[in-house]
Design a protein around this motif. Structure first.
Motif, PDB file in Angstrom:
ATOM      1  N   THR A  40       0.906  -1.288   0.068  1.00 58.56           N
ATOM      2  CA  THR A  40       0.002  -0.003   0.077  1.00 58.56           C
ATOM      3  C   THR A  40       0.953   1.395  -0.011  1.00 58.56           C
ATOM      4  OG1 THR A  40      -1.930   1.133   1.039  1.00 58.56           O
ATOM      5  CG2 THR A  40      -0.203   0.184   2.493  1.00 58.56           C
ATOM      6  N   MET A  41       2.323   1.373   0.088  1.00 58.04           N
ATOM      7  CA  MET A  41       3.153   2.297   0.144  1.00 58.04           C
ATOM      8  C   MET A  41       4.024   2.781  -0.835  1.00 58.04           C
ATOM      9  SD  MET A  41       3.883   1.599   4.348  1.00 58.04           S
ATOM     10  CE  MET A  41       5.317   3.066   4.421  1.00 58.04           C
ATOM     11  N   PRO A  42       3.842   2.167  -1.879  1.00 58.36           N
ATOM     12  CA  PRO A  42       4.858   2.665  -3.195  1.00 58.36           C
ATOM     13  C   PRO A  42       4.231   3.839  -3.679  1.00 58.36           C
ATOM     14  CG  PRO A  42       3.714   0.756  -4.002  1.00 58.36           C
ATOM     15  CD  PRO A  42       3.129   0.795  -2.385  1.00 58.36           C
ATOM     16  N   GLY A  43       5.076   4.341  -4.999  1.00 58.18           N
ATOM     17  CA  GLY A  43       4.390   5.420  -5.747  1.00 58.18           C
ATOM     18  C   GLY A  43       5.039   6.814  -5.849  1.00 58.18           C
ATOM     19  N   GLY A  44       6.373   6.809  -5.359  1.00 59.73           N
ATOM     20  CA  GLY A  44       7.105   8.117  -5.436  1.00 59.73           C
ATOM     21  C   GLY A  44       7.264   8.303  -6.860  1.00 59.73           C
ATOM     22  N   VAL A  45       7.209   9.828  -7.139  1.00 62.82           N
ATOM     23  CA  VAL A  45       7.403  10.426  -8.410  1.00 62.82           C
ATOM     24  C   VAL A  45       8.445  11.425  -8.303  1.00 62.82           C
ATOM     25  CG1 VAL A  45       6.342  11.777 -10.339  1.00 62.82           C
ATOM     26  CG2 VAL A  45       4.989   9.929  -8.647  1.00 62.82           C
ATOM     27  N   ALA A  46       9.375  11.432  -9.135  1.00 66.47           N
ATOM     28  CA  ALA A  46      10.384  12.834  -9.370  1.00 66.47           C
ATOM     29  C   ALA A  46      10.230  13.429 -10.701  1.00 66.47           C
ATOM     30  CB  ALA A  46      11.798  12.098  -9.152  1.00 66.47           C
ATOM     31  N   ALA A  47      10.228  14.671 -10.618  1.00 66.27           N
ATOM     32  CA  ALA A  47      10.130  15.647 -11.697  1.00 66.27           C
ATOM     33  C   ALA A  47      11.326  16.230 -11.746  1.00 66.27           C
ATOM     34  CB  ALA A  47       8.915  16.496 -11.749  1.00 66.27           C
ATOM     35  N   PHE A  48      12.147  16.068 -12.811  1.00 67.46           N
ATOM     36  CA  PHE A  48      13.747  16.737 -12.955  1.00 67.46           C
ATOM     37  C   PHE A  48      14.000  16.714 -14.502  1.00 67.46           C
ATOM     38  CE2 PHE A  48      14.515  12.260 -12.478  1.00 67.46           C
ATOM     39  CZ  PHE A  48      15.690  11.842 -13.206  1.00 67.46           C
ATOM     40  N   ASP A  49      14.799  17.677 -15.060  1.00 69.22           N
ATOM     41  CA  ASP A  49      15.472  17.731 -16.419  1.00 69.22           C
ATOM     42  C   ASP A  49      16.390  16.996 -16.207  1.00 69.22           C
ATOM     43  OD1 ASP A  49      16.094  18.357 -18.807  1.00 69.22           O
ATOM     44  OD2 ASP A  49      16.320  20.505 -18.269  1.00 69.22           O
ATOM     45  N   TYR A  50      16.583  15.655 -16.696  1.00 68.73           N
ATOM     46  CA  TYR A  50      17.699  14.663 -16.764  1.00 68.73           C
ATOM     47  C   TYR A  50      18.932  14.918 -17.778  1.00 68.73           C
ATOM     48  CZ  TYR A  50      16.482  11.475 -20.696  1.00 68.73           C
ATOM     49  OH  TYR A  50      16.293  11.135 -21.654  1.00 68.73           O
ATOM     50  N   ASN A  51      18.335  15.517 -18.976  1.00 72.63           N
ATOM     51  CA  ASN A  51      19.232  15.720 -20.109  1.00 72.63           C
ATOM     52  C   ASN A  51      19.499  17.360 -20.322  1.00 72.63           C
ATOM     53  OD1 ASN A  51      16.529  16.494 -21.036  1.00 72.63           O
ATOM     54  ND2 ASN A  51      16.444  15.057 -22.688  1.00 72.63           N
TER      55      ASN A  51
END
Length: 560
Positions: free
Chosen positions: A69-80
């Protein structure tokens, strides 16, 4: 996370009744800020047309393992480094093996191609991952100009070094990062102000796939996820950046390891304005932690005396997501927390001098949130009027809750607009947030580079959501991208003052998630900002004058 079969309590009833005690708008600015006069906020869900086809596979089993019931992290970043913000999703794995033995369990990276279109580049980036992943934290830890990524998981943490050519290298072992605990979230900070980012890892509890306690109602054959009290908590982990690509575990000597909790998320801010970054950790059904940075490499846990360990009723709640940001424009970072139905979404207002006040009900967030369960959250100005609004990603923890309580497992997200007088108004329905899913992580960024903040949200077993901000374009904005030279390159920890607004650079936002290091301001009707004051982590103070609005402004730290 609360006891699954808890009946409605007198406390819950009182919280609901509080709604009648507060007028819709109250305070000195009440006649100046009626809801009808506010700039409306509108969202449109565009994940499918944008090419975001990610589905979070938590792999639920009949044994109701807590990790499900606990996963789901999201990351927003400019990798390139192309000026467009990309999206990374964590994902689950098979149980009990905790292995990603199918592509459906891969963590996923989507490249932003512009015009709200994304392409899955997981394979070419080498970032599918291993293990049952939970949270994500992005930042440039080695100061090479490329954003790196840490993934927290169940006995499997991963540190990825961005090689600058569209690919990532797993450097976990060589960097000295351990995978000996169930880690849920993480965040980057420069706690010793040496110009190199350190890593804080949030750990939850002792658990193994062998755990098989039956929780629920045997007579009705209703098995639910067990209450957190059945899981012994853990201490968190602090790694100091050695500046050579490796990290030293300083959890014990810093004092962090002395405190046992059930950590869910972490947020950073200099809450006492002493030039040092402090650490706030949400704990599940245990008092929260506030680690005050002493400036000598050690921390003092002060949550109780500061007033953020517990809510006003003196009881811990299922604290999950956190954002540490100034919502009332008084120059002091405040704390927003999400919790479960009946507990409200606590809001702690920073009064200065190291003390906070529980403002949950005075702000009206108490009655507005009491029937909802929240996971991830973020304070951002979605209508660019100069006041930070609150977005929460919602869902109950118990997938069978609909069978025996009036609340729902799948819930729509919430948007509480800031009225500018210390109070909030629920505008979720008007904003178009009408999808009921088992939401978990969220990240906030201007994905289409139009100056309006958008939101990406994960959901258990269902497609991710991408909420494009389509609010009427009547207010102005400014996004600052700070680049450190003597401070860490991402300038994490830098404080910015623009008019009566304040903000700071951080990527640790919400539940187990990460947002870009840039700082967004709504400027209302102002097309030119007379003065912007930047306090860099190195101690340098920089003043910018007569800055035009409606731009992404790259600011380099001045030399000595």
């Amino acid at each position: 996370m609360h006891r699954p079969f808890r009946r409605g309590s007198r406390r819950d009833f009182l919280a609901l009744a509080c709604a009648s005690l507060f007028p819709q708008v109250r305070g000195k600015k009440a006649d100046q800020s009626p809801l009808s006069a506010l700039t409306p906020i509108r969202f449109r869900e565009v994940a499918h047309s944008a090419g975001l086809d990610f589905v979070l596979q938590n792999n639920p089993t009949p044994r109701k393992h807590m990790i499900e019931t606990m996963p789901g992290g999201v990351a927003a970043f400019d990798y390139n480094n192309d000026g467009r913000t990309d999206i990374f999703f964590t994902n689950g794995a098979s149980i009990p093996s905790l292995e990603k033995d199918s592509p459906r369990f891969f963590n996923r990276l989507y490249r932003n191609d512009g015009r709200m279109r994304f392409t899955d580049v997981t394979s070419e980036a080498g970032i599918a991952g291993t293990g049952y992943s939970m949270g994500a934290a992005a930042a440039d830890y080695n100061n090479d100009g490329h954003t790196d990524l840490f993934v927290a998981g169940v006995y499997r943490n991963i540190l990825y070094r961005n090689q600058g050519n569209g690919k990532f290298e797993d450097v976990t072992e060589s960097a000295g990062i351990k995978s000996d605990k169930w880690s849920v979230a993480a965040g980057w900070l420069d706690y010793d102000n040496d110009g190199w980012l350190d890593l804080f890892v949030v750990n939850y509890a002792h658990w193994t796939p062998d755990f098989d306690r039956f929780c629920g109602d045997r007579d009705r054959n209703l098995r639910v996820y067990c209450h957190p009290k059945y899981f012994k908590g853990l201490s968190n982990t602090l790694y100091r950046n050695r500046r050579d690509g490796t990290f030293e575990d300083v959890s014990v000597k810093s004092g962090i390891a002395a405190h046992i909790g059930r950590g869910m998320s972490v947020a950073f801010a200099d809450y006492d304005n002493d030039g040092l970054t402090d650490i706030f950790v949400t704990n599940d059904n245990l008092p929260n932690f506030l680690f005050r940075n002493r400036g000598d490499g050690t921390f003092e846990e002060v949550a109780l005396q500061a007033g953020v360990a517990l809510t006003n009723n003196g009881l811990p709640v299922a604290s999950m997501g956190a954002d540490f940001r100034d919502y009332d424009n008084d120059g002091l970072p405040d704390l927003s927390i999400t919790a479960l139905a009946g507990e409200t979404f606590p809001l702690f207002r920073n009064l200065g001098k190291g003390v906070f006040q529980d403002a949950t009900h005075d702000s009206r967030l108490g009655p507005l949130s009491v029937t909802r369960s929240g996971w991830s959250n973020g304070f951002f100005d979605f209508n660019n009027d100069g006041w930070k609004d609150l977005f929460t990603a919602n869902s109950d923890v118990n997938d069978l809750i609909d069978l025996f309580q009036s609340t729902h497992y799948r819930q729509p997200n919430s948007l509480f607009v800031n009225l500018g007088n210390g109070m909030f108004q629920d505008v979720s329905a008007e904003a178009g947030l009408n999808l009921s899913h088992a939401h978990r992580g969220s990240a906030f960024a201007d994905f289409d580079n139009d100056g309006r903040m958008d939101v990406v949200v994960s959901a258990l077993g269902e497609p991710a959501e991408l909420w494009q901000n389509t609010s009427p374009d009547v207010n102005h904005w400014l996004i600052l991208k700070l680049i450190g030279t003597r401070s860490n390159r991402d300038a994490i920890g830098a404080k910015v003052r623009l008019g009566n607004q304040s903000n700071h650079v951080t990527t640790a936002v919400g539940y187990a998630s990460s947002s870009p290091a840039s700082v967004h301001f709504g400027t209302g009707k102002l097309e030119k900002i007379e003065r912007i004051e930047i306090h860099w982590p190195s101690g340098t103070v920089q003043v910018l004058r007569n800055i035009a609005a409606n731009q992404v402004l790259e600011v380099h730290e001045p030399p000595m």
